[in-house]
Scaffold this active site. Structure first.
Site, short mmCIF file in Angstrom:
data_model
loop_
_atom_site.label_atom_id
_atom_site.label_comp_id
_atom_site.label_asym_id
_atom_site.label_seq_id
_atom_site.Cartn_x
_atom_site.Cartn_y
_atom_site.Cartn_z
N CYS A 102 -15.30 3.50 -4.99
CA CYS A 102 -15.85 4.74 -5.55
C CYS A 102 -17.13 4.44 -6.32
O CYS A 102 -17.11 3.74 -7.31
CB CYS A 102 -14.83 5.39 -6.48
SG CYS A 102 -15.43 6.87 -7.27
N GLU A 116 -7.80 6.18 0.32
CA GLU A 116 -7.11 5.93 -0.96
C GLU A 116 -8.11 5.38 -1.96
O GLU A 116 -9.09 4.74 -1.59
CB GLU A 116 -5.89 5.03 -0.77
CG GLU A 116 -6.14 3.63 -0.31
CD GLU A 116 -6.40 2.66 -1.44
OE1 GLU A 116 -5.87 2.85 -2.54
OE2 GLU A 116 -7.17 1.71 -1.22
N ARG A 160 1.53 0.63 -10.02
CA ARG A 160 0.20 0.94 -9.49
C ARG A 160 0.14 2.41 -9.09
O ARG A 160 1.06 2.93 -8.48
CB ARG A 160 -0.07 0.06 -8.26
CG ARG A 160 -1.51 -0.08 -7.86
CD ARG A 160 -1.62 -0.99 -6.64
NE ARG A 160 -2.97 -1.46 -6.40
CZ ARG A 160 -3.45 -2.61 -6.85
NH1 ARG A 160 -2.69 -3.40 -7.57
NH2 ARG A 160 -4.70 -2.97 -6.57
N ARG A 177 -2.28 5.31 -7.06
CA ARG A 177 -3.41 5.47 -6.14
C ARG A 177 -3.57 6.94 -5.77
O ARG A 177 -2.60 7.65 -5.51
CB ARG A 177 -3.20 4.66 -4.85
CG ARG A 177 -2.97 3.20 -5.05
CD ARG A 177 -4.06 2.50 -5.82
NE ARG A 177 -5.28 2.31 -5.06
CZ ARG A 177 -6.37 1.72 -5.55
NH1 ARG A 177 -6.39 1.30 -6.80
NH2 ARG A 177 -7.44 1.57 -4.81
#
Length: 408
Positions: A143, A181, A226, A228
């Site tokens: 990103c 993702e 985690r 996502r």
């Protein structure tokens, strides 16, 4: 009466033991005492939506999904193969994997010599030869910030970013469905403007986006906290079938670091020895004082000041600092540098960072998957990967969708 201990409940609801105790004090969730140990009745937990989803898990049925034919995919930003391996487990056939980093490409080729791995910058890759020949495109695009000044906030405005090339591949290949993702923070990046640009871009190239969702890996047979952000887009001519796509079913329990390291549900033997980094002498002496599951706040004040330096006086919890994992809980997000001060991942029982194989197990890579390159490169590949079991669950959700639309 089915009872769960406080660690199981803490993991299930993803709240701290401290929070559970506060709830017990204010009457929100009353424990049952059994032999002096706090336990919680299953019925009392069903008031929480996440508990309902886990207790009513359809995972055992979900994993019976098989492709009705050979579904093909292109994998972008393939890294060390976490997403690609999970998709393969779900029955998806890869026709191309693109990755720029040479050591990650070595890992892919070493473990899957037959995979078509293209080692190149995605910006140099022409995908037009695959037009209308591939069912699925997947990838975890990095990103980057977009410029919004006076722009129309669409596909053309993402030029120069890696998302642009992710979208360009989709636009050139025209798969039936894609999955992207990214980090959870994309939701709020630049006050939500970045995600709005991405949404408009997907619309511009002829795809309908299912409302993005953050998935917590620990609910999909991954012993790790985690999170996502998952983007699922369906080609407009198939968008009438959008309700046939369902996100994966959750696993029927939350797994822990112990499940990653010991023989059991995830692995058929205890974790073996592998390469790892070590602490400097003084850091090890300080970390010795941190209890299992603890962090810098468990140190004496003089050691806190020594370890934290100027950070001691700053606000915030900083609970990742001097952090020792707990065998009884899922791991914190596995990172690229397990001995870095800000993102400490100390072994629960031994005073050392996690080894390469321990890190890989927490990411649910099989023990047979061997990482190539120097030690630091191996850690980086593992830290950047999509957990294999999360990718497997997403792969099954794609196969399920493809089966449904092709039955018509």
């Amino acid at each position: 009466m089915e009872l769960f201990n406080e660690y199981e409940v803490s993991n299930l609801l993803d709240v701290s033991i401290h929070r559970l105790n506060a709830w017990a004090n204010n009457g929100k969730l009353i424990p049952v005492k059994s032999n002096g140990v706090k336990q919680y009745d299953k019925q009392s937990l069903l008031r929480f939506e996440i508990a309902k989803e886990v207790f009513n898990s359809e995972w055992d049925e979900f994993i019976k999904i098989k492709p009705n034919r050979e579904y093909t995919s292109i994998e972008l930003f393939a890294g060390a193969g976490g997403m690609a391996l999970g998709m393969e487990m779900a029955g998806v056939e890869h026709v191309l994997l693109n990755e720029f980093e040479k050591n990650a490409c070595k890992t892919l080729r070493y473990n899957r010599p037959k995979w078509n791995v293209l080692e190149d910058d995605i910006q140099n890759v022409d995908f037009l030869e695959y037009k209308d020949k591939v069912d699925i495109v997947t990838g975890g695009f990095p990103c980057q910030a977009f410029s919004h000044a006076g722009k129309k906030l669409g596909f053309e405005d993402t030029r120069g970013t890696l998302f642009f090339d992710f979208a360009r591949c989709i636009n050139e290949v025209k798969p039936k469905i894609f999955i992207g993702e990214n980090v959870k923070g994309l939701f709020t990046h630049d006050k939500g403007k970045t995600l709005e640009v991405i949404k408009q871009s997907i619309k511009d190239i002829g795809y309908t986006l299912i409302e993005p969702r953050v998935l917590k890996a620990m609910y999909y047979k991954v012993p790790q906290k985690r999170e996502r952000l998952i983007l699922v887009g369906i080609r407009n001519d198939l968008a009438k079938n959008i309700e046939k796509y369902t996100f994966p079913s959750k696993y029927h329990k939350v797994l822990t670091v112990s499940d990653a390291f010991k023989k059991g549900e995830l692995y058929d033997k205890n974790v073996g020895k592998s390469e790892g980094v070590e602490y400097p002498k003084r850091k090890k002496e300080i970390m010795e004082k941190v209890p299992e599951g603890g962090n810098w706040k468990n140190l004496t004040d003089d050691l806190q000041r020594e370890y934290m330096n100027g950070s001691y006086f700053l606000g915030g919890g900083k609970t990742g600092l001097a952090r020792r994992l707990s065998m009884k809980k899922p791991a914190l997000t596995i990172v690229c540098s397990p001995a870095m001060k800000q993102t400490e991942r100390c072994h629960p029982k031994e005073t050392r960072p996690l080894t390469v194989r321990e890190s890989a197990r927490i990411q649910t890579f099989p023990d047979s998957w061997e990482f190539q390159g120097a030690k630091g490169q191996q850690y980086k590949q593992i830290g950047n990967a999509v957990p294999v079991n999360l990718a497997y669950a997403l792969g099954l959700s794609l196969v399920d969708f493809m089966n449904k639309i092709e039955q018509e």
